[in-house]
Design a protein around this motif. Structure first.
Motif, mmCIF file in Angstrom:
data_model
loop_
_atom_site.group_PDB
_atom_site.id
_atom_site.type_symbol
_atom_site.label_atom_id
_atom_site.label_comp_id
_atom_site.label_asym_id
_atom_site.label_seq_id
_atom_site.Cartn_x
_atom_site.Cartn_y
_atom_site.Cartn_z
ATOM 1 N N ASN A 7 0.774 -1.298 0.015
ATOM 2 C CA ASN A 7 -0.109 0.133 -0.036
ATOM 3 C C ASN A 7 0.851 1.293 0.084
ATOM 4 O O ASN A 7 0.580 2.184 -0.732
ATOM 5 C CB ASN A 7 -0.852 0.180 1.285
ATOM 6 N N PHE A 8 2.018 1.300 0.734
ATOM 7 C CA PHE A 8 2.763 2.306 0.622
ATOM 8 C C PHE A 8 3.365 2.712 -0.757
ATOM 9 O O PHE A 8 3.746 3.765 -0.972
ATOM 10 C CB PHE A 8 3.931 2.330 1.819
ATOM 11 N N LEU A 12 3.154 5.869 -2.830
ATOM 12 C CA LEU A 12 4.031 6.658 -3.276
ATOM 13 C C LEU A 12 4.080 6.677 -5.069
ATOM 14 O O LEU A 12 4.491 8.216 -5.584
ATOM 15 C CB LEU A 12 5.576 6.081 -3.006
ATOM 16 N N LYS A 13 3.835 5.868 -5.701
ATOM 17 C CA LYS A 13 3.692 5.944 -7.132
ATOM 18 C C LYS A 13 2.584 6.677 -7.719
ATOM 19 O O LYS A 13 2.726 7.381 -8.659
ATOM 20 C CB LYS A 13 3.926 4.525 -7.659
ATOM 21 N N PHE A 19 8.163 10.200 -6.305
ATOM 22 C CA PHE A 19 9.176 10.083 -7.374
ATOM 23 C C PHE A 19 9.002 10.680 -8.657
ATOM 24 O O PHE A 19 10.076 10.386 -9.540
ATOM 25 C CB PHE A 19 9.047 8.443 -7.770
ATOM 26 N N SER A 20 8.035 11.347 -8.972
ATOM 27 C CA SER A 20 8.135 12.383 -9.861
ATOM 28 C C SER A 20 9.074 13.437 -9.963
ATOM 29 O O SER A 20 9.282 14.098 -11.240
ATOM 30 C CB SER A 20 6.702 12.918 -10.614
ATOM 31 N N ARG A 21 9.694 13.674 -9.097
ATOM 32 C CA ARG A 21 10.767 14.802 -8.895
ATOM 33 C C ARG A 21 10.205 16.308 -9.094
ATOM 34 O O ARG A 21 10.744 17.099 -9.553
ATOM 35 C CB ARG A 21 11.951 14.592 -9.723
ATOM 36 N N ARG A 22 8.628 16.251 -9.152
ATOM 37 C CA ARG A 22 8.163 17.841 -9.306
ATOM 38 C C ARG A 22 6.768 17.886 -8.561
ATOM 39 O O ARG A 22 6.256 16.804 -8.651
ATOM 40 C CB ARG A 22 8.209 18.039 -10.789
#
Length: 111
Positions: A7-8, A12-13, A19-22
């Motif tokens: 689930n974590f 995050l995704k 993780f998209s860095r923006r």
């Protein structure tokens, strides 16, 4: 808090965009991601917020001006010359505003 690793990872995704860095803003209604506050505010206002035509006499509201006019004509015959007022409903909390700029500034509390 405690939650499963799967689930974590999904969170995050797909939800928080770590993780998209923006920075991104996900629309709560259709899940489209926008790069800025102004673009998501504009999207929500044009795509998800409803506009109603409110009877100037009673609390009734209608999706179209002709429907509101027909209501005033039949239900309030002495006031048939009065025009309906446009009201704007927030798609996120159902609060209603009498002016579009008030709705736009209201979005700040949700974003």
């Amino acid at each position: 808090g405690n939650f499963l690793l799967a689930n974590f990872e999904t969170h995050l995704k797909e939800a928080c965009l770590h993780f998209s860095r923006r920075v991104g803003y996900r629309c709560p209604s259709c899940a489209v991601v926008f790069g800025g506050v102004s673009s998501i505010k504009s999207h929500i206002q044009t795509s998800h917020c409803e506009v109603f035509h409110k009877c100037p006499i009673c609390p009734m509201a209608f999706k179209s001006a002709p429907s509101a006019h027909a209501h005033v004509y039949t239900q309030h015959p002495g006031f048939s010359n009065q025009q309906s007022k446009m009201i704007y409903k927030c798609a996120m909390c159902d609060t209603v505003f009498t002016h579009k700029p008030l709705l736009s500034s209201h979005f700040d509390q949700h974003l």
